[in-house]
Design a protein around this motif. Sequence first.
Motif, PDB file in Angstrom:
ATOM      1  N   MET A   1      -7.345 -11.659   1.928  1.00 38.82           N
ATOM      2  CA  MET A   1      -6.341 -10.299   2.669  1.00 38.82           C
ATOM      3  C   MET A   1      -5.650 -10.898   3.868  1.00 38.82           C
ATOM      4  SD  MET A   1      -7.917  -6.561   3.364  1.00 38.82           S
ATOM      5  CE  MET A   1      -9.296  -7.088   4.406  1.00 38.82           C
ATOM      6  N   LYS A   2      -4.569 -10.751   3.914  1.00 41.03           N
ATOM      7  CA  LYS A   2      -3.920 -10.976   5.453  1.00 41.03           C
ATOM      8  C   LYS A   2      -3.757  -9.639   6.054  1.00 41.03           C
ATOM      9  CE  LYS A   2      -0.631 -12.105   2.702  1.00 41.03           C
ATOM     10  NZ  LYS A   2       0.750 -12.538   2.271  1.00 41.03           N
ATOM     11  N   LEU A   3      -4.284  -9.720   7.476  1.00 46.34           N
ATOM     12  CA  LEU A   3      -4.074  -8.562   8.564  1.00 46.34           C
ATOM     13  C   LEU A   3      -3.347  -9.136   9.475  1.00 46.34           C
ATOM     14  CD1 LEU A   3      -7.667  -6.743   8.027  1.00 46.34           C
ATOM     15  CD2 LEU A   3      -5.323  -6.074   7.251  1.00 46.34           C
ATOM     16  N   VAL A   4      -2.401  -8.486   9.999  1.00 46.97           N
ATOM     17  CA  VAL A   4      -1.549  -8.888  11.406  1.00 46.97           C
ATOM     18  C   VAL A   4      -1.965  -7.622  12.087  1.00 46.97           C
ATOM     19  CG1 VAL A   4       0.406  -9.406  12.480  1.00 46.97           C
ATOM     20  CG2 VAL A   4       0.165 -10.120  10.369  1.00 46.97           C
ATOM     21  N   ILE A   5      -2.576  -7.835  13.316  1.00 45.83           N
ATOM     22  CA  ILE A   5      -2.930  -6.829  14.164  1.00 45.83           C
ATOM     23  C   ILE A   5      -2.411  -7.017  15.788  1.00 45.83           C
ATOM     24  CG2 ILE A   5      -4.978  -5.899  15.524  1.00 45.83           C
ATOM     25  CD1 ILE A   5      -4.963  -5.520  12.398  1.00 45.83           C
ATOM     26  N   SER A   6      -1.930  -6.151  16.415  1.00 45.52           N
ATOM     27  CA  SER A   6      -1.143  -6.190  17.637  1.00 45.52           C
ATOM     28  C   SER A   6      -1.882  -5.640  18.789  1.00 45.52           C
ATOM     29  CB  SER A   6       0.269  -5.650  17.395  1.00 45.52           C
ATOM     30  OG  SER A   6       0.865  -5.875  18.684  1.00 45.52           O
ATOM     31  N   GLN A  24      -1.025  -2.997   1.368  1.00 44.51           N
ATOM     32  CA  GLN A  24      -1.489  -3.992   0.620  1.00 44.51           C
ATOM     33  C   GLN A  24      -1.653  -3.427  -0.930  1.00 44.51           C
ATOM     34  OE1 GLN A  24      -3.772  -7.346   1.899  1.00 44.51           O
ATOM     35  NE2 GLN A  24      -2.976  -7.016   3.957  1.00 44.51           N
ATOM     36  N   ILE A  25      -2.571  -2.569  -0.863  1.00 39.13           N
ATOM     37  CA  ILE A  25      -3.093  -1.693  -2.114  1.00 39.13           C
ATOM     38  C   ILE A  25      -1.567  -1.132  -2.787  1.00 39.13           C
ATOM     39  CG2 ILE A  25      -4.293   0.434  -3.092  1.00 39.13           C
ATOM     40  CD1 ILE A  25      -6.140  -0.079  -0.738  1.00 39.13           C
ATOM     41  N   MET A  26      -0.729  -0.368  -2.098  1.00 37.93           N
ATOM     42  CA  MET A  26       0.363   0.274  -2.729  1.00 37.93           C
ATOM     43  C   MET A  26       1.362  -0.814  -3.070  1.00 37.93           C
ATOM     44  SD  MET A  26      -0.086   3.046  -2.280  1.00 37.93           S
ATOM     45  CE  MET A  26       0.328   4.641  -1.630  1.00 37.93           C
ATOM     46  N   SER A  27       1.411  -2.015  -2.524  1.00 40.09           N
ATOM     47  CA  SER A  27       2.375  -2.927  -2.866  1.00 40.09           C
ATOM     48  C   SER A  27       1.798  -3.785  -4.178  1.00 40.09           C
ATOM     49  CB  SER A  27       2.795  -4.215  -1.902  1.00 40.09           C
ATOM     50  OG  SER A  27       1.542  -4.610  -1.500  1.00 40.09           O
ATOM     51  N   GLY A  28       0.416  -3.870  -4.211  1.00 41.21           N
ATOM     52  CA  GLY A  28      -0.409  -4.595  -5.385  1.00 41.21           C
ATOM     53  C   GLY A  28      -0.745  -5.866  -5.186  1.00 41.21           C
ATOM     54  N   GLU A  29      -0.514  -6.049  -3.773  1.00 42.31           N
ATOM     55  CA  GLU A  29      -1.235  -7.327  -3.224  1.00 42.31           C
ATOM     56  C   GLU A  29      -2.782  -7.077  -3.403  1.00 42.31           C
ATOM     57  OE1 GLU A  29       0.009  -8.982   0.514  1.00 42.31           O
ATOM     58  OE2 GLU A  29       1.517  -7.557   0.688  1.00 42.31           O
ATOM     59  N   LEU A  30      -3.633  -6.016  -3.248  1.00 41.43           N
ATOM     60  CA  LEU A  30      -4.908  -5.858  -3.553  1.00 41.43           C
ATOM     61  C   LEU A  30      -4.736  -4.875  -4.706  1.00 41.43           C
ATOM     62  CD1 LEU A  30      -6.270  -4.909   0.101  1.00 41.43           C
ATOM     63  CD2 LEU A  30      -6.513  -6.898  -1.279  1.00 41.43           C
ATOM     64  N   GLU A  31      -5.581  -5.343  -5.578  1.00 46.00           N
ATOM     65  CA  GLU A  31      -5.486  -4.853  -6.991  1.00 46.00           C
ATOM     66  C   GLU A  31      -6.719  -3.820  -7.393  1.00 46.00           C
ATOM     67  OE1 GLU A  31      -4.969  -7.593 -10.025  1.00 46.00           O
ATOM     68  OE2 GLU A  31      -3.185  -8.272  -9.250  1.00 46.00           O
ATOM     69  N   ASN A  33     -10.153  -2.607  -8.149  1.00 45.12           N
ATOM     70  CA  ASN A  33     -11.459  -3.067  -8.455  1.00 45.12           C
ATOM     71  C   ASN A  33     -11.497  -4.274  -7.615  1.00 45.12           C
ATOM     72  OD1 ASN A  33     -12.566  -0.834  -9.871  1.00 45.12           O
ATOM     73  ND2 ASN A  33     -11.309  -1.503 -11.673  1.00 45.12           N
ATOM     74  N   GLU A  34     -10.578  -4.793  -6.823  1.00 46.46           N
ATOM     75  CA  GLU A  34     -10.555  -6.123  -6.162  1.00 46.46           C
ATOM     76  C   GLU A  34     -11.680  -5.944  -4.995  1.00 46.46           C
ATOM     77  OE1 GLU A  34      -7.820  -9.070  -3.603  1.00 46.46           O
ATOM     78  OE2 GLU A  34      -6.974  -7.812  -5.052  1.00 46.46           O
ATOM     79  N   ALA A  35     -12.461  -6.867  -4.679  1.00 49.95           N
ATOM     80  CA  ALA A  35     -13.539  -6.875  -3.643  1.00 49.95           C
ATOM     81  C   ALA A  35     -12.719  -7.038  -2.365  1.00 49.95           C
ATOM     82  CB  ALA A  35     -14.664  -7.687  -3.880  1.00 49.95           C
ATOM     83  N   LEU A  36     -13.029  -6.188  -1.363  1.00 50.59           N
ATOM     84  CA  LEU A  36     -12.459  -6.331  -0.105  1.00 50.59           C
ATOM     85  C   LEU A  36     -13.664  -7.369   0.778  1.00 50.59           C
ATOM     86  CD1 LEU A  36     -11.296  -2.786   0.841  1.00 50.59           C
ATOM     87  CD2 LEU A  36      -9.873  -4.846   0.177  1.00 50.59           C
ATOM     88  N   PRO A  37     -13.237  -8.074   1.809  1.00 52.10           N
ATOM     89  CA  PRO A  37     -14.303  -8.519   2.715  1.00 52.10           C
ATOM     90  C   PRO A  37     -15.342  -7.748   3.079  1.00 52.10           C
ATOM     91  CG  PRO A  37     -12.081  -8.956   3.514  1.00 52.10           C
ATOM     92  CD  PRO A  37     -12.012  -8.075   2.563  1.00 52.10           C
ATOM     93  N   GLY A  64      -9.770   8.075  -0.064  1.00 49.71           N
ATOM     94  CA  GLY A  64      -9.723   7.545  -1.738  1.00 49.71           C
ATOM     95  C   GLY A  64      -8.954   6.264  -1.945  1.00 49.71           C
ATOM     96  N   TYR A  65      -8.932   5.383  -1.023  1.00 51.37           N
ATOM     97  CA  TYR A  65      -8.368   4.076  -1.425  1.00 51.37           C
ATOM     98  C   TYR A  65      -9.452   2.990  -1.721  1.00 51.37           C
ATOM     99  CZ  TYR A  65      -3.915   5.967   0.636  1.00 51.37           C
ATOM    100  OH  TYR A  65      -2.709   6.631   0.772  1.00 51.37           O
ATOM    101  N   ILE A  66     -10.450   3.212  -1.008  1.00 54.69           N
ATOM    102  CA  ILE A  66     -11.442   2.375  -1.573  1.00 54.69           C
ATOM    103  C   ILE A  66     -12.718   3.119  -1.764  1.00 54.69           C
ATOM    104  CG2 ILE A  66     -10.711   0.402   0.021  1.00 54.69           C
ATOM    105  CD1 ILE A  66     -12.604   1.106   2.020  1.00 54.69           C
ATOM    106  N   VAL A  67     -13.789   2.418  -2.580  1.00 53.63           N
ATOM    107  CA  VAL A  67     -14.873   2.822  -2.908  1.00 53.63           C
ATOM    108  C   VAL A  67     -16.141   1.614  -2.215  1.00 53.63           C
ATOM    109  CG1 VAL A  67     -14.287   4.268  -4.711  1.00 53.63           C
ATOM    110  CG2 VAL A  67     -14.907   1.988  -5.082  1.00 53.63           C
ATOM    111  N   SER A  68     -17.292   2.147  -2.029  1.00 57.78           N
ATOM    112  CA  SER A  68     -18.320   1.491  -1.531  1.00 57.78           C
ATOM    113  C   SER A  68     -19.222   1.514  -2.801  1.00 57.78           C
ATOM    114  CB  SER A  68     -18.882   1.876  -0.251  1.00 57.78           C
ATOM    115  OG  SER A  68     -17.977   1.520   0.860  1.00 57.78           O
ATOM    116  N   ARG A  69     -20.078   0.280  -3.024  1.00 59.18           N
ATOM    117  CA  ARG A  69     -20.998   0.427  -3.932  1.00 59.18           C
ATOM    118  C   ARG A  69     -22.248  -0.415  -3.285  1.00 59.18           C
ATOM    119  NH1 ARG A  69     -16.804  -1.834  -8.169  1.00 59.18           N
ATOM    120  NH2 ARG A  69     -15.531  -0.083  -8.533  1.00 59.18           N
ATOM    121  N   GLN A  70     -23.259   0.472  -3.430  1.00 63.00           N
ATOM    122  CA  GLN A  70     -24.602  -0.019  -2.613  1.00 63.00           C
ATOM    123  C   GLN A  70     -24.749  -1.216  -3.100  1.00 63.00           C
ATOM    124  OE1 GLN A  70     -25.626   2.089  -0.379  1.00 63.00           O
ATOM    125  NE2 GLN A  70     -27.382   0.828   0.174  1.00 63.00           N
ATOM    126  N   GLY A  71     -25.135  -2.178  -2.208  1.00 70.75           N
ATOM    127  CA  GLY A  71     -25.626  -3.599  -2.571  1.00 70.75           C
ATOM    128  C   GLY A  71     -24.753  -4.482  -3.370  1.00 70.75           C
TER     129      GLY A  71
END
Length: 126
Positions: A1-6, A24-31, A33-37, A64-71
């Motif tokens: 995952m690429k992030l550019v912060i200013s 990135q989610i909207m463009s499909g770069e992040l699909e 059920n893909e795990a985030l860091p 509603g863009y991401i979900v956390s799963r315990q553990g």
Amino acid sequence: MKLVISNSSSVPIYEQIKNAIIEQIMSGELEENEALPSIRSLAQDIKISVMTIKKSYDELEKEGYIVSRQGKGTFVAPKNMELLKEQKQKEIETYLSKIIDISHCYQIPKDEILDLFEFMYGSEEK
């Protein structure tokens, strides 16, 4: 995952992170059920406070863009087409507001704007 912060941006860092992930989610770069860091690893990677990353993730989950799963971690949520449609409608409303402001400023009649819209929209149809 690429992030550019200013650091010089007027947009808060947590919001820049949130917006970049949404993009990135909207463009499909992040699909779906893909795990985030993890919060800690992303904070280390981009050298930002853990609390800032947590705030971004919390807002993304609330919206509603991401979900956390315990553990297990944090994942891209299944796409909610209604949410996507609502976001795009808001974007269109922003552009339409600008068009209306410009047309009022230069006294361009509504019917000319509508004619232009119909012409351009019609030329896009296949």
